[in-house]
Design a protein around this motif. Sequence first.
Motif, PDB file in Angstrom:
ATOM      1  N   LYS A 283     117.361  -8.130 -19.680  1.00  0.00           N
ATOM      2  CA  LYS A 283     117.739  -8.650 -18.364  1.00  0.00           C
ATOM      3  C   LYS A 283     117.301  -7.741 -17.216  1.00  0.00           C
ATOM      4  N   GLY A 284     116.451  -6.764 -17.498  1.00  0.00           N
ATOM      5  CA  GLY A 284     116.017  -5.860 -16.441  1.00  0.00           C
ATOM      6  C   GLY A 284     115.000  -6.465 -15.499  1.00  0.00           C
ATOM      7  N   GLY A 285     114.422  -7.618 -15.885  1.00  0.00           N
ATOM      8  CA  GLY A 285     113.413  -8.246 -15.048  1.00  0.00           C
ATOM      9  C   GLY A 285     112.029  -7.686 -15.305  1.00  0.00           C
ATOM     10  N   VAL A 286     111.016  -8.350 -14.738  1.00  0.00           N
ATOM     11  CA  VAL A 286     109.629  -7.964 -14.978  1.00  0.00           C
ATOM     12  C   VAL A 286     108.845  -7.945 -13.675  1.00  0.00           C
ATOM     13  N   ASN A 287     107.730  -7.218 -13.710  1.00  0.00           N
ATOM     14  CA  ASN A 287     106.749  -7.205 -12.631  1.00  0.00           C
ATOM     15  C   ASN A 287     105.433  -7.730 -13.186  1.00  0.00           C
ATOM     16  N   VAL A 288     104.689  -8.482 -12.370  1.00  0.00           N
ATOM     17  CA  VAL A 288     103.477  -9.137 -12.854  1.00  0.00           C
ATOM     18  C   VAL A 288     102.273  -8.758 -11.997  1.00  0.00           C
ATOM     19  N   SER A 289     101.122  -8.714 -12.652  1.00  0.00           N
ATOM     20  CA  SER A 289      99.853  -8.517 -11.968  1.00  0.00           C
ATOM     21  C   SER A 289      98.786  -9.235 -12.786  1.00  0.00           C
ATOM     22  N   ALA A 290      97.570  -9.329 -12.247  1.00  0.00           N
ATOM     23  CA  ALA A 290      96.475  -9.981 -12.962  1.00  0.00           C
ATOM     24  C   ALA A 290      95.178  -9.253 -12.660  1.00  0.00           C
ATOM     25  N   GLY A 291      94.351  -9.071 -13.688  1.00  0.00           N
ATOM     26  CA  GLY A 291      93.072  -8.407 -13.511  1.00  0.00           C
ATOM     27  C   GLY A 291      92.217  -8.574 -14.750  1.00  0.00           C
ATOM     28  N   ASN A 292      90.940  -8.252 -14.616  1.00  0.00           N
ATOM     29  CA  ASN A 292      90.012  -8.359 -15.739  1.00  0.00           C
ATOM     30  C   ASN A 292      90.005  -7.033 -16.490  1.00  0.00           C
ATOM     31  N   LEU A 293      90.855  -6.937 -17.503  1.00  0.00           N
ATOM     32  CA  LEU A 293      90.993  -5.686 -18.243  1.00  0.00           C
ATOM     33  C   LEU A 293      89.906  -5.491 -19.286  1.00  0.00           C
ATOM     34  N   TYR A 294      89.343  -6.593 -19.824  1.00  0.00           N
ATOM     35  CA  TYR A 294      88.495  -6.466 -21.001  1.00  0.00           C
ATOM     36  C   TYR A 294      87.076  -6.980 -20.797  1.00  0.00           C
ATOM     37  N   GLY A 295      86.704  -7.304 -19.547  1.00  0.00           N
ATOM     38  CA  GLY A 295      85.324  -7.643 -19.256  1.00  0.00           C
ATOM     39  C   GLY A 295      84.898  -9.031 -19.667  1.00  0.00           C
ATOM     40  N   ASP A 296      85.842  -9.943 -19.920  1.00  0.00           N
ATOM     41  CA  ASP A 296      85.478 -11.309 -20.283  1.00  0.00           C
ATOM     42  C   ASP A 296      85.424 -12.183 -19.030  1.00  0.00           C
ATOM     43  N   ASP A 297      85.406 -13.501 -19.212  1.00  0.00           N
ATOM     44  CA  ASP A 297      85.246 -14.411 -18.077  1.00  0.00           C
ATOM     45  C   ASP A 297      86.557 -14.762 -17.395  1.00  0.00           C
ATOM     46  N   ASN A 298      87.682 -14.329 -17.950  1.00  0.00           N
ATOM     47  CA  ASN A 298      88.983 -14.688 -17.402  1.00  0.00           C
ATOM     48  C   ASN A 298      89.771 -13.438 -17.029  1.00  0.00           C
ATOM     49  N   LEU A 299      90.788 -13.650 -16.199  1.00  0.00           N
ATOM     50  CA  LEU A 299      91.694 -12.562 -15.857  1.00  0.00           C
ATOM     51  C   LEU A 299      92.881 -12.564 -16.814  1.00  0.00           C
ATOM     52  N   GLU A 300      93.372 -11.377 -17.106  1.00  0.00           N
ATOM     53  CA  GLU A 300      94.565 -11.245 -17.934  1.00  0.00           C
ATOM     54  C   GLU A 300      95.791 -11.041 -17.043  1.00  0.00           C
ATOM     55  N   ILE A 301      96.950 -11.434 -17.570  1.00  0.00           N
ATOM     56  CA  ILE A 301      98.224 -11.217 -16.884  1.00  0.00           C
ATOM     57  C   ILE A 301      98.870  -9.979 -17.488  1.00  0.00           C
ATOM     58  N   VAL A 302      99.195  -9.018 -16.643  1.00  0.00           N
ATOM     59  CA  VAL A 302      99.809  -7.771 -17.089  1.00  0.00           C
ATOM     60  C   VAL A 302     101.267  -7.787 -16.643  1.00  0.00           C
TER      61      VAL A 302
END
Length: 441
Positions: free
Chosen positions: A150-169
């Motif tokens: 229940k502590g909650g989360v923080n979200v970001s998005a970026g291309n971590l692995y060099g593919d065609d899509n962005l990942e959600i961190v």
Amino acid sequence: MKLKLLLTLLTFLIPLQLLARTENPEIRVFDFEGTLLKTISLKNYGWTQTGDIKVADLGTDGVPEIILSAPAGAKPYIKIYRLDGSPINELLIYPEAYLGGINLEIADLDQDGYKEIITGATFGGGPHVIILDSQGQVIKSFFAFDLLDKGGVNVSAGNLYGDDNLEIVVSSNAHNYVRVFDSGGKILNGFELKNSFTNGQKIATFDLGLDGLAEIITYSNASDRPYLNLYNNYGERLNSFLVFNENFSGGFNFDYQGYQLFLGAGFGGGPHLKIVDGYTNTISQFFTAEQNFLGGVMFAVYNDKIYTLAERFATAVMPESQYILIDLSEQKLKYFRDGFAIFDESISSGTDFYPTPVGQYQILSKSPLAYSYTYGLYMPFWMNFYANYGIHELPYWPSGYREGESHLGTKVSHGCVRLGLGAAEKLYNLATIGTKVYIEE
């Protein structure tokens, strides 16, 4: 006793002062040198503080929109505005009963030219991540960690692995773990961040090396020292930077463009905004409002412009008309308003080995539910007053077991000030951010 008498006399001499509620707060738009370019008055805003702010072209018409998320204490909406300050839409993201605030990211996850809205529930809402299209239709909803977290989360998005899509961190406020997901909510990776913060952390992704692979950045919440930590895409820490004065514990806010990092002081630090390079060498810095304004600054960077908004606009009562007095020898907490003690409750303070600090402080931040991953406990109605110290309700374990119910009136905590069931919620609703806290032996 002299301190109590002096505080009571002073309170009678200071008249009650009300700050006008800011119905239409201003967004101030600056260039990177600190020149004010324009102001935008937000119509029908309704909140007295800010959750997250983003600026992005949701409509793919070349004209950006301003996207704002609910702060803690408000119903879980996202509000979308035009650049003239007129409202476009309101989106209810989580059930209305949830009041923990929303962490926000805007990104084109599948690189099809259309932006997605990514949200994370913060304190008290569980690790719930929702992906919506630009019209507010839910694309995917998933839980990034255990449902009991229940502590909650923080979200970001970026291309971590060099593919065609962005990942959600996704990072957790309850522990130091980070998980990486694809746009469909499938977990791709997970790791523990070493040497992170003690009160949760905010997270971002940023291609520091401009090599097409994003690095992970974590930065401090309120009550932690203002450090920025840099990790590679597998969670190995590369560097750590102190970005404001080490004694400042109000947290800070972050954005980036190109190789430049933008850092804004959180509540209590003034409207100070710094632009630095990847090694935190200062490129530019300026104040986005009067220097004596201590409401902090939220901001978003878009096309060489910085859109700034106060983190907190107003409080209901000026701090001078109210204060909290904690007597460690009597194990009592009293809340005074206009010279009268309208709250008087037993507490549990720190032991002699882990003492509660004595002195004059103030409420720096509040959260309906905080989590200590140092001790693995949830702390309802958290009111931080110094470093990692706070006033809160009797804590409980993830199992639901309540700690210290029979110990009120004795020194048993690790330095925080515990209040009983019901009492902490009452004080939480009475005391505003900025309320003075006096602690004496």
